[in-house]
Write an enzyme that holds these catalytic residues in place. Structure first.
Site, PDB file in Angstrom:
ATOM      1  CG  HIS A 133      -2.646  -1.197   1.538  1.00 48.01           C
ATOM      2  ND1 HIS A 133      -3.138  -0.742   1.841  1.00 48.01           N
ATOM      3  CD2 HIS A 133      -2.278  -2.482   0.399  1.00 48.01           C
ATOM      4  CE1 HIS A 133      -3.580  -1.954   1.798  1.00 48.01           C
ATOM      5  NE2 HIS A 133      -3.299  -2.844   0.656  1.00 48.01           N
TER       6      HIS A 133
ATOM      7  CD  GLU B  87      -1.812   3.956   3.569  1.00 47.22           C
ATOM      8  OE1 GLU B  87      -3.062   4.371   3.593  1.00 47.22           O
ATOM      9  OE2 GLU B  87      -1.293   3.335   2.421  1.00 47.22           O
TER      10      GLU B  87
ATOM     11  CB  CYS C  62      -6.508  -0.694   5.074  1.00 44.73           C
ATOM     12  SG  CYS C  62      -4.870  -1.182   5.144  1.00 44.73           S
TER      13      CYS C  62
ATOM     14  CB  CYS D 104      -1.949   1.542   5.765  1.00 52.60           C
ATOM     15  SG  CYS D 104      -1.212   0.937   4.427  1.00 52.60           S
TER      16      CYS D 104
END
Length: 165
Positions: free
Chosen positions: A73, A75, A103, A106
């Site tokens: 991701h 992040e 999410c 993260c």
């Protein structure tokens, strides 16, 4: 915390192409540029920048398809780059600007990094960390949302609309 935004939300500039330097809109616009890179690679268009002392120290976008890695991701990529830049794993003096609410994974990573702040553009009503509660974040992490929310949301909606064709 020494972040320039001080977590005060201000209305966006009337001219959406220019933002005062070091404003939340400026940094979110930089995250949107990263999201556009993801979009162009046929990745879910989420972008992130990590800011420390009014300087962007990391930029990233989703790479889950490119790397065939569910943890890639924006992040997570940004945290890794920021830690490398700083030479340490703690990001307590840093703020993450990300186009979509993080999410649970993260958010958990931000907890372990002791992230100083998170500012996200648009909420994730299906998979956002806030569905599970703010206990996923480090107690000192400050959070703000809604910066350029419409622009962040439109990019995501466009991506998924094109996917459904």
């Amino acid at each position: 915390m020494k972040d320039p935004t001080s977590f005060v939300l201000r209305p966006p500039s009337p001219d959406m192409n220019t933002y005062p330097l070091f404003s939340p809109e400026y940094f979110m616009n930089e995250a949107l540029k990263e999201a556009q890179k993801a979009y162009d690679r046929d990745e879910v268009p989420v972008g992130a920048v990590v800011v420390c002392n009014r300087t962007i120290i990391a930029r990233a976008h989703n790479l889950t398809e490119t790397l065939n890695d569910v943890t890639a991701h924006a992040e997570m990529q940004a945290f890794t780059a920021a830690a490398g830049y700083l030479g340490g794993k703690y990001l307590d003096e840093c703020t993450l600007f990300v186009t979509l609410e993080p999410c649970v994974m993260c958010a958990g990573a931000s907890f372990w990094a002791q992230l100083g702040g998170i500012i996200y553009g648009t909420s994730d009503e299906k998979r956002g960390y806030s569905l599970a509660g703010n206990h996923l974040l480090h107690p000192k992490t400050q959070v703000a949302s809604g910066i350029l929310a419409e622009e962040c949301s439109l990019l995501l909606k466009s991506f998924f609309k094109n996917k459904r064709k």
